[in-house]
Design a protein around this motif. Structure first.
Motif, PDB file in Angstrom:
ATOM      1  N   ALA A  75       0.762  -1.252   0.159  1.00 14.93           N
ATOM      2  CA  ALA A  75       0.186   0.104  -0.172  1.00 14.93           C
ATOM      3  C   ALA A  75       1.070   1.380   0.006  1.00 14.93           C
ATOM      4  O   ALA A  75       2.164   1.291   0.517  1.00 14.93           O
ATOM      5  CB  ALA A  75      -0.933  -0.381   1.212  1.00 14.93           C
ATOM      6  N   ALA A  76       0.404   2.540  -0.529  1.00 17.00           N
ATOM      7  CA  ALA A  76       1.256   3.302  -0.612  1.00 17.00           C
ATOM      8  C   ALA A  76      -0.005   4.865  -0.476  1.00 17.00           C
ATOM      9  O   ALA A  76      -0.898   4.820  -1.218  1.00 17.00           O
ATOM     10  CB  ALA A  76       2.484   3.798  -2.015  1.00 17.00           C
ATOM     11  N   LYS A  77       0.472   5.481  -0.376  1.00 21.95           N
ATOM     12  CA  LYS A  77      -0.076   6.677   0.064  1.00 21.95           C
ATOM     13  C   LYS A  77       0.138   8.258  -0.892  1.00 21.95           C
ATOM     14  O   LYS A  77      -0.692   8.937  -0.895  1.00 21.95           O
ATOM     15  CB  LYS A  77       0.221   7.674   1.114  1.00 21.95           C
ATOM     16  CG  LYS A  77      -1.161   8.826   1.361  1.00 21.95           C
ATOM     17  CD  LYS A  77      -2.128   9.368   0.895  1.00 21.95           C
ATOM     18  CE  LYS A  77      -2.737  10.198   0.522  1.00 21.95           C
ATOM     19  NZ  LYS A  77      -1.683  11.187  -0.348  1.00 21.95           N
ATOM     20  N   VAL A  78       1.320   8.221  -1.323  1.00 19.24           N
ATOM     21  CA  VAL A  78       1.945   7.992  -2.466  1.00 19.24           C
ATOM     22  C   VAL A  78       1.361   8.851  -2.953  1.00 19.24           C
ATOM     23  O   VAL A  78       1.228   7.940  -4.560  1.00 19.24           O
ATOM     24  CB  VAL A  78       3.409   8.150  -2.679  1.00 19.24           C
ATOM     25  CG1 VAL A  78       4.223   9.382  -4.178  1.00 19.24           C
ATOM     26  CG2 VAL A  78       4.669   8.636  -1.545  1.00 19.24           C
ATOM     27  N   ASN A  79       0.934  10.103  -4.047  1.00 18.31           N
ATOM     28  CA  ASN A  79      -0.610  10.294  -5.056  1.00 18.31           C
ATOM     29  C   ASN A  79       0.344   9.708  -5.973  1.00 18.31           C
ATOM     30  O   ASN A  79       1.129  10.093  -6.506  1.00 18.31           O
ATOM     31  CB  ASN A  79      -0.440  11.819  -5.047  1.00 18.31           C
ATOM     32  CG  ASN A  79      -2.439  12.245  -5.966  1.00 18.31           C
ATOM     33  OD1 ASN A  79      -3.013  11.456  -4.858  1.00 18.31           O
ATOM     34  ND2 ASN A  79      -2.416  12.986  -6.301  1.00 18.31           N
ATOM     35  N   PRO A  80      -0.567   8.757  -6.945  1.00 18.04           N
ATOM     36  CA  PRO A  80      -2.285   9.000  -6.480  1.00 18.04           C
ATOM     37  C   PRO A  80      -1.555   7.231  -4.989  1.00 18.04           C
ATOM     38  O   PRO A  80      -0.750   6.202  -5.013  1.00 18.04           O
ATOM     39  CB  PRO A  80      -2.219   7.344  -7.413  1.00 18.04           C
ATOM     40  CG  PRO A  80      -1.448   6.920  -8.717  1.00 18.04           C
ATOM     41  CD  PRO A  80      -0.143   8.214  -8.420  1.00 18.04           C
ATOM     42  N   THR A  81      -2.811   7.247  -4.793  1.00 18.70           N
ATOM     43  CA  THR A  81      -3.453   5.957  -3.489  1.00 18.70           C
ATOM     44  C   THR A  81      -3.399   5.078  -4.534  1.00 18.70           C
ATOM     45  O   THR A  81      -4.339   4.746  -5.215  1.00 18.70           O
ATOM     46  CB  THR A  81      -4.528   6.448  -2.845  1.00 18.70           C
ATOM     47  OG1 THR A  81      -3.717   7.823  -1.958  1.00 18.70           O
ATOM     48  CG2 THR A  81      -4.356   5.208  -1.524  1.00 18.70           C
ATOM     49  N   SER A  82      -2.591   4.109  -3.415  1.00 23.01           N
ATOM     50  CA  SER A  82      -2.891   2.620  -4.381  1.00 23.01           C
ATOM     51  C   SER A  82      -2.690   1.703  -3.309  1.00 23.01           C
ATOM     52  O   SER A  82      -2.213   1.967  -2.139  1.00 23.01           O
ATOM     53  CB  SER A  82      -0.950   2.076  -5.370  1.00 23.01           C
ATOM     54  OG  SER A  82      -0.645   1.877  -4.206  1.00 23.01           O
ATOM     55  N   LEU A  83      -2.653   0.369  -4.046  1.00 21.25           N
ATOM     56  CA  LEU A  83      -3.377  -0.911  -2.637  1.00 21.25           C
ATOM     57  C   LEU A  83      -3.376  -2.305  -3.934  1.00 21.25           C
ATOM     58  O   LEU A  83      -3.992  -2.492  -5.011  1.00 21.25           O
ATOM     59  CB  LEU A  83      -4.649  -0.981  -2.221  1.00 21.25           C
ATOM     60  CG  LEU A  83      -4.593  -1.620  -1.005  1.00 21.25           C
ATOM     61  CD1 LEU A  83      -4.016  -1.072   0.364  1.00 21.25           C
ATOM     62  CD2 LEU A  83      -6.700  -2.078  -1.110  1.00 21.25           C
ATOM     63  N   THR A  84      -2.059  -3.323  -3.403  1.00 27.31           N
ATOM     64  CA  THR A  84      -1.587  -3.956  -4.261  1.00 27.31           C
ATOM     65  C   THR A  84      -2.413  -5.205  -3.580  1.00 27.31           C
ATOM     66  O   THR A  84      -1.479  -5.445  -3.105  1.00 27.31           O
ATOM     67  CB  THR A  84      -0.090  -5.029  -4.744  1.00 27.31           C
ATOM     68  OG1 THR A  84       0.099  -3.032  -5.073  1.00 27.31           O
ATOM     69  CG2 THR A  84       0.797  -5.430  -5.292  1.00 27.31           C
ATOM     70  N   LEU A  85      -2.624  -5.722  -4.844  1.00 25.26           N
ATOM     71  CA  LEU A  85      -3.959  -6.986  -4.264  1.00 25.26           C
ATOM     72  C   LEU A  85      -3.437  -8.208  -4.234  1.00 25.26           C
ATOM     73  O   LEU A  85      -2.829  -8.479  -5.738  1.00 25.26           O
ATOM     74  CB  LEU A  85      -5.192  -6.873  -4.282  1.00 25.26           C
ATOM     75  CG  LEU A  85      -6.120  -5.537  -3.903  1.00 25.26           C
ATOM     76  CD1 LEU A  85      -7.229  -5.553  -4.322  1.00 25.26           C
ATOM     77  CD2 LEU A  85      -5.717  -5.278  -2.041  1.00 25.26           C
ATOM     78  N   HIS A  86      -3.426  -9.794  -4.030  1.00 21.44           N
ATOM     79  CA  HIS A  86      -2.748 -11.029  -4.115  1.00 21.44           C
ATOM     80  C   HIS A  86      -3.845 -12.091  -3.972  1.00 21.44           C
ATOM     81  O   HIS A  86      -4.205 -11.862  -3.328  1.00 21.44           O
ATOM     82  CB  HIS A  86      -2.192 -11.626  -3.471  1.00 21.44           C
ATOM     83  CG  HIS A  86      -0.932 -12.846  -3.900  1.00 21.44           C
ATOM     84  ND1 HIS A  86      -0.720 -13.341  -2.804  1.00 21.44           N
ATOM     85  CD2 HIS A  86      -1.065 -13.733  -4.783  1.00 21.44           C
ATOM     86  CE1 HIS A  86      -0.148 -15.172  -3.651  1.00 21.44           C
ATOM     87  NE2 HIS A  86      -0.395 -14.049  -4.468  1.00 21.44           N
ATOM     88  N   ALA A  87      -4.555 -12.534  -4.854  1.00 22.39           N
ATOM     89  CA  ALA A  87      -5.720 -13.928  -5.177  1.00 22.39           C
ATOM     90  C   ALA A  87      -4.945 -14.652  -5.130  1.00 22.39           C
ATOM     91  O   ALA A  87      -3.748 -15.606  -4.878  1.00 22.39           O
ATOM     92  CB  ALA A  87      -6.353 -13.934  -7.030  1.00 22.39           C
ATOM     93  N   VAL A  88      -5.685 -15.810  -3.643  1.00 27.66           N
ATOM     94  CA  VAL A  88      -5.283 -16.815  -2.571  1.00 27.66           C
ATOM     95  C   VAL A  88      -6.442 -17.281  -2.451  1.00 27.66           C
ATOM     96  O   VAL A  88      -7.648 -16.309  -2.231  1.00 27.66           O
ATOM     97  CB  VAL A  88      -4.815 -16.029  -1.229  1.00 27.66           C
ATOM     98  CG1 VAL A  88      -3.272 -14.861  -1.189  1.00 27.66           C
ATOM     99  CG2 VAL A  88      -5.799 -15.445  -0.576  1.00 27.66           C
ATOM    100  N   PRO A  89      -6.127 -18.071  -2.698  1.00 26.73           N
ATOM    101  CA  PRO A  89      -7.642 -19.389  -2.588  1.00 26.73           C
ATOM    102  C   PRO A  89      -8.398 -19.415  -0.993  1.00 26.73           C
ATOM    103  O   PRO A  89      -7.993 -19.303   0.073  1.00 26.73           O
ATOM    104  CB  PRO A  89      -7.081 -21.124  -2.811  1.00 26.73           C
ATOM    105  CG  PRO A  89      -5.414 -20.714  -2.363  1.00 26.73           C
ATOM    106  CD  PRO A  89      -5.769 -19.829  -2.565  1.00 26.73           C
TER     107      PRO A  89
END
Length: 279
Positions: free
Chosen positions: A61-75
């Motif tokens: 996750a990062a707040k430095v504009n743009p705000t971002s969220l990295t997601l990992h698909a898990v079963p």
């Protein structure tokens, strides 16, 4: 494409100048929730199963504009590989972005969700919204919204005429209240009935304070039920005031005063107390 990105993607929201480049919390949470809903529905469509098999871990996750969220698909199910369904889903979203008709399994319900996901926030909660990672960048802008709207129109035309009656009626439906969303003052909740798909319900503003007490409980929802031509079950409910009640309704407890005389007229049994005391 590297192996590391086959089951990951990043969500970006660009902050609005009116908030010093910051993204408003309600806008961020609302978009994440709606994106998760779309991913879950598309996975179920790909697998033809009633429940989702994948969860998403936050790995960065990062707040430095743009705000971002990295997601990992898990079963979320044993012996299940989420990559095929995840990659198929991302390819279909990419197709909608490009104005190309996606797989036929992307039906009317999903098309409407994509249309809502890409709808512009009128409260200046963010300036731009896109995803990147497994596939090329997909921007949920006016172009994507128009493509999703055209897809919804096409899917609706593909439904056989007179399959089900479309319209509204006063009635009620019973199900478990699974989701409550009021981040953008949408006043929405979702109930899952015993049969049929989850139903979106819009509650009146006067009920806002009490809705939390129904979370994850079985309720009866009363109001204006809206039906689509694609299903015999309601797709949406405009809830009347006071139209959410626990189901079944708990029976009122009787007071001691109300129970006075309840055993009148009954024969009192003879009890040999001495035999009890003597063992």
């Amino acid at each position: 494409m590297t192996e590391d990105h086959q089951d990951k993607f990043t969500v970006y929201l660009d902050g609005h100048e009116g908030h010093r480049g910051n993204v408003l919390l309600h806008a961020f949470i609302s978009k994440i929730q709606r994106l998760e809903t779309v991913l879950g529905k598309m996975e179920r469509a790909y697998l033809s199963v009633p429940s989702r098999q994948t969860q998403f871990e936050i790995v960065a996750a990062a707040k430095v504009n743009p705000t971002s969220l990295t997601l990992h698909a898990v079963p979320s199910a044993q012996n299940y590989d989420p990559k095929p369904a995840f990659q198929w889903t991302m390819r279909q979203i990419r197709a909608v972005s490009d104005g190309v008709e996606p797989d036929e399994r992307v039906g009317l319900d999903i098309a409407k969700d994509l249309e809502k996901l890409s709808a512009r926030d009128t409260n200046t909660g963010y300036k731009a919204f896109w995803i990147n990672g497994f596939a090329e960048k997909v921007l949920f802008d006016e172009n994507f919204h128009a493509n999703a709207a055209r897809l919804a129109f096409l899917r609706k035309k593909q439904i056989p005429d007179q399959q089900w009656q479309e319209g509204k009626s006063l009635g009620s439906i019973v199900g478990e209240l699974k989701k409550l969303d009021d981040f953008e003052h949408d006043r929405e909740f979702v109930i899952v009935p015993a049969v049929g798909d989850p139903v979106i319900c819009i509650f009146p503003d006067a009920m806002r304070d009490e809705m939390g007490s129904f979370w994850r409980k079985v309720v009866r929802v009363t109001g204006i039920l809206q039906y689509h031509a694609s299903s015999p079950f309601p797709a949406r409910v405009e809830v009347e005031e006071g139209g959410v009640q626990l189901y079944p309704e708990p029976a009122p407890r009787r007071t001691l005063a109300q129970m006075r005389g309840v055993f009148s007229g009954l024969r009192r049994p003879d009890v040999n107390w001495n035999s009890l005391f003597d063992g």
